[in-house]
Structure formats: C-alpha cells, structure tokens
Design a protein around this motif. Structure first.
Motif, short mmCIF file in Angstrom:
data_model
loop_
_atom_site.label_atom_id
_atom_site.label_comp_id
_atom_site.label_asym_id
_atom_site.label_seq_id
_atom_site.Cartn_x
_atom_site.Cartn_y
_atom_site.Cartn_z
N ALA A 54 0.90 -1.46 -0.24
CA ALA A 54 -0.32 0.04 -0.32
C ALA A 54 1.15 1.14 0.27
CB ALA A 54 -0.69 0.43 1.25
N GLU A 55 2.11 0.94 -1.00
CA GLU A 55 3.21 2.25 -1.23
C GLU A 55 2.74 3.29 -1.68
OE1 GLU A 55 3.02 -0.64 -2.57
OE2 GLU A 55 3.82 0.15 -4.64
N SER A 56 1.22 3.56 -2.18
CA SER A 56 1.04 4.52 -3.03
C SER A 56 -0.09 5.11 -3.65
CB SER A 56 1.95 5.19 -4.07
OG SER A 56 1.64 3.77 -5.07
N GLU A 57 -0.47 6.57 -3.63
CA GLU A 57 -2.39 6.76 -3.99
C GLU A 57 -2.75 5.97 -5.50
OE1 GLU A 57 -1.76 10.53 -4.55
OE2 GLU A 57 -4.56 10.73 -4.83
N TRP A 58 -1.26 5.22 -5.97
CA TRP A 58 -1.73 4.42 -7.24
C TRP A 58 -1.59 3.00 -6.71
CZ3 TRP A 58 -0.34 -0.26 -9.59
CH2 TRP A 58 -0.68 -0.06 -11.13
N ARG A 59 -1.77 2.58 -5.76
CA ARG A 59 -1.33 1.49 -5.50
C ARG A 59 -2.63 1.48 -4.85
NH1 ARG A 59 0.65 -3.02 -7.32
NH2 ARG A 59 2.77 -1.07 -7.23
N ASP A 132 0.10 -5.43 -13.57
CA ASP A 132 0.95 -4.06 -13.27
C ASP A 132 2.38 -4.05 -13.78
OD1 ASP A 132 2.52 -1.49 -12.05
OD2 ASP A 132 2.55 -2.44 -10.18
N ARG A 133 2.72 -5.43 -13.18
CA ARG A 133 4.42 -5.47 -12.73
C ARG A 133 4.96 -6.70 -13.80
NH1 ARG A 133 6.77 -2.73 -7.53
NH2 ARG A 133 6.14 -0.89 -7.24
N ALA A 134 6.46 -6.36 -14.77
CA ALA A 134 6.48 -7.32 -15.37
C ALA A 134 7.27 -8.56 -14.32
CB ALA A 134 7.02 -7.57 -17.25
N ASP A 216 11.68 4.71 -3.57
CA ASP A 216 10.73 3.03 -2.76
C ASP A 216 9.39 3.62 -2.97
OD1 ASP A 216 10.21 0.22 -2.49
OD2 ASP A 216 10.30 0.47 0.21
N PHE A 217 9.03 4.36 -4.20
CA PHE A 217 7.17 4.67 -4.86
C PHE A 217 6.93 5.45 -3.07
CE2 PHE A 217 7.94 1.41 -8.20
CZ PHE A 217 7.84 2.68 -8.83
N THR A 218 7.16 5.45 -1.74
CA THR A 218 6.87 6.38 -1.34
C THR A 218 6.95 8.10 -0.82
OG1 THR A 218 8.74 5.76 0.83
CG2 THR A 218 6.84 4.14 0.19
N GLU A 290 0.67 10.29 -16.94
CA GLU A 290 -0.49 9.12 -16.63
C GLU A 290 -0.46 7.53 -16.32
OE1 GLU A 290 -5.42 8.53 -16.69
OE2 GLU A 290 -4.01 8.70 -18.97
N CYS A 291 -0.51 7.25 -15.80
CA CYS A 291 -0.28 5.19 -15.51
C CYS A 291 -0.86 4.79 -14.67
CB CYS A 291 0.66 4.79 -14.69
SG CYS A 291 0.97 3.42 -14.50
N ASN A 292 -2.67 4.01 -15.39
CA ASN A 292 -3.66 3.84 -14.97
C ASN A 292 -3.40 3.03 -14.19
OD1 ASN A 292 -6.15 3.76 -14.02
ND2 ASN A 292 -6.65 3.27 -16.52
O1 GYE Z 1 3.64 4.24 -10.22
C1 GYE Z 1 3.20 3.94 -8.29
C2 GYE Z 1 2.95 2.33 -7.83
O2 GYE Z 1 4.10 -0.37 -10.51
C3 GYE Z 1 3.65 0.93 -11.70
O3 GYE Z 1 3.94 1.57 -8.30
C4 GYE Z 1 3.46 0.46 -10.26
C5 GYE Z 1 3.62 1.74 -9.64
C6 GYE Z 1 2.90 3.34 -9.30
O4 GYE Z 1 3.67 1.82 -6.14
O5 GYE Z 1 3.23 4.24 -8.23
#
Ligand code: GYE
Length: 337
Positions: A54-59, A132-134, A216-218, A290-292
């Motif tokens: 739950a590291e980011s708003e995106w997550r 999301d991630r590869a 670390d995306f935070t 943007e990253c959806n």
């Molecule tokens: O950009 C970041 C999140 O994997 C696309 O992970 C995601 C990334 C995103 O923590 O905010």
C-alpha cells in the motif's frame, strides 16, 4: 423466538469469521461477494491475488479497483498484501497453490526471483496472470499474460515533455542538471521508466543526471532522498520522480529548505493521481505522466476469458496520457484515482 434469534446471531458470526480468513503467515485475506462467476466446472471462480503493498496512492487505487471488480464479476477473491516484500508474495502464492485456487494473479514487487514459485504453480496446473509489473523468467510459459502499462513509454513521455518545457524556458543549449528519484530497486517500473528517460536524453548531451537515488515509491522515501540531495549543495534544475508520491514528498523537503518547487526546481512525475493534480494546481509540480491503476475490470475479464478457453494476448496494455499543470484544474474533476 429467542432461541432462533440466538441461532441467527451465531450463524452470522460464523459467517463473518469465515469470510475474514487469515493466512498461516499472518497476512490478511479478504473474500469477494456478488453474483458468483463460475468456471467451466460450474463452481465459483476463485482468484488468488498477491498485491505489492500500500506504498502509494496509485497502489491503493489499484487495490480498490481489483476488489470492486471481483465483487462485480462474482469472482471469489483471495487478496493478500505483501508489504513490498518479495518473500511475502512468494508465501502468498504458495498458499494460493495449497488452497487450489483456479487462477493466481500478482503484481510482482521486483522482476527477478520468480522461476521456482511459478514453476510450482504450473506443476499444480494453476494459470498465472500478471498485473501491473512484469517478471523476468527463463520459461515464458510460467505466466499467461501481463495486464499493465508500458513503463518505458512513460519514461520517454516524461523526458520529451520536460525537454520541450526547458527548451521553451531558455535551456535549449544550456546545461540541465537533473535529480532522479527512482522507484523500488529492481521493480519493472523503476527499471523501465529510467530506461525510457535515458532513451530520449542520450541524444541531448546538455542534460545530465547529477543525483540519483531510490525513494521506494513512497512519500517518506521521496522526502528523505530530496533532503539528502539538497544537502549536497549541488545545483538542480529538474527533478524526475518515478511516481507522484515521491514527488510530493520531495516537494515537502524543498519547501522546508526554502526552495520553490515547480519554479526553482522543475518537477515531473508519473501516475497522475489526485495528489499529483493537487500539487500541480498549487503550482508546485509541473507535469504528470499518466499510469492507470484501474486494472480490476480487465483482470476479471481476462480470468473469465482464459477459463473459458480463449487465448489471451501476451500483454494487455493500458492506454494513458500526459497532463501538464496548465490543464490540471480543468481535468481534476474527471480524475478517478
Ligand atoms: O507508479 C507507483 C506504485 O507499479 C505502476 O507502483 C506501479 C507503480 C506506481 O507504487 O506509484
């Protein structure tokens, strides 16, 4: 009357307990509801999903999207939060295998180190869909499909926008010093966003990355890294942050140090979250790519299609745009995350 009420309460309590199951390793698990979707055998589809954290708003938007979409699709979702630790994700996947779920999906925190556990899923006959991630695996048959963004393209978009912006502000032939705050070390978005940025900048020798560290995306990570950058006393023209949260943390650090974010240091970040838009509207962030994160509906569709025997595309790409600060106020009301 009294007795039946008691029975009802006990039944409800048991039901509640059953739906808030716990993994042996203590990670939380939650179940979906709604009209049940069934696999070809007629049973409700059970999907095990291991989330990064739950590291980011995106997550958090991504998590909400997946939980809601599972409910809407009538898929029984076993959701597990790995708190950004690969070992937790591996444990969750093993637990899904033991529970004999129909499909496993996960957003891998880093790209490497998945061969063994994905081989276990394959041997158990459980298909895997990445979101999301590869991953970087030797045997490509270890997963069926990836649903997510083109992170290299996002990095290129960020670089191209900033290049033009700085050219328009008189930097066409001047040195441009860039500070970069990267995402989680070894994660696909950190690797590819950097690659995308470098792809564009390699043809512009006046652009130099003078400071580069992971946050670390935070938000806390972004703030800490920016504080350290500012302490070096190095001149910085541009900040490239791999996500909005780290940019927002860095903005805080700048303000505390008396540096004007968006003016003294021009900033671009990736995600386009509400937080990013608010920072743009405050004049502190110059642009977001943007990253959806709203991948839930596509994932549930893919799960159903796959179980119905359809062939999934190897990569189901997300459509995305770019939003500079001057459109932020207009676009903000339409943002969903
Ligand atoms: O950009 C970041 C999140 O994997 C696309 O992970 C995601 C990334 C995103 O923590 O905010």
């Amino acid at each position: 009357m009294k007795r039946s009420l008691k029975l009802l309460v006990i039944t409800a309590a048991l039901f509640a307990l059953a739906s808030v199951g716990l993994f042996a390793n203590g990670q939380k698990e939650s179940a979906g509801a709604g009209t049940a979707a069934s696999s070809s055998s007629g049973k409700t589809i059970v999907l095990g999903f291991s989330q990064v954290g739950a590291e980011s708003e995106w997550r958090t938007a991504n998590t909400r999207s997946i939980q809601q979409a599972a409910k809407d699709a009538g898929i029984d979702l076993k959701f597990s939060d790995a708190q950004q630790q690969q070992q937790n994700q591996i444990a969750a996947i093993r637990s899904f295998i033991a529970q004999k779920v129909d499909v496993i999906s996960f957003s891998p925190v880093v790209t490497t180190g998945w061969d063994a556990v994905l081989q276990e899923a394959k041997s158990a006959g459980i298909p895997v869909i990445l979101t999301d991630r590869a991953v970087d695996v030797k045997d490509p048959s270890l997963y069926v499909s990836l649903i997510g963004s083109d992170f290299t393209l996002e990095g290129e978009r960020a670089a191209n926008w900033m290049l033009k912006f700085m050219d328009d502000h008189g930097y066409a032939n001047k040195e441009v010093s860039v500070a970069e705050i990267e995402g989680t070390v070894g994660s696909a978005p950190a690797i590819d966003r950097k690659k995308g940025w470098d792809n564009v900048m390699k043809d512009h020798s006046n652009w130099k990355i003078v400071l580069d560290q992971t946050g670390d995306f935070t938000r806390a990570g972004g703030k800490q890294v920016m504080e350290a950058f500012l302490k070096t006393g190095k001149h910085i023209d541009v900040l490239f942050a791999h996500n909005d949260d780290m940019a927002i943390g860095a903005i805080e650090a700048m303000k505390e140090a008396g540096v004007n974010p968006g003016k003294d240091i021009r900033i671009i970040s990736i995600d386009a979250t509400k937080g990013g838009f608010q920072a743009m509207m405050a004049g502190e962030l110059n642009c977001v790519v943007e990253c959806n994160p709203l991948l839930g509906p596509q994932l549930m569709q893919a799960v159903k299609d796959m179980l119905a025997g359809k062939t999934l595309p190897r990569w189901i790409k997300t459509n995305e745009g770019i939003f500079p600060a001057d459109v932020a106020a207009k676009v903000f009301p339409t943002r969903q995350y």
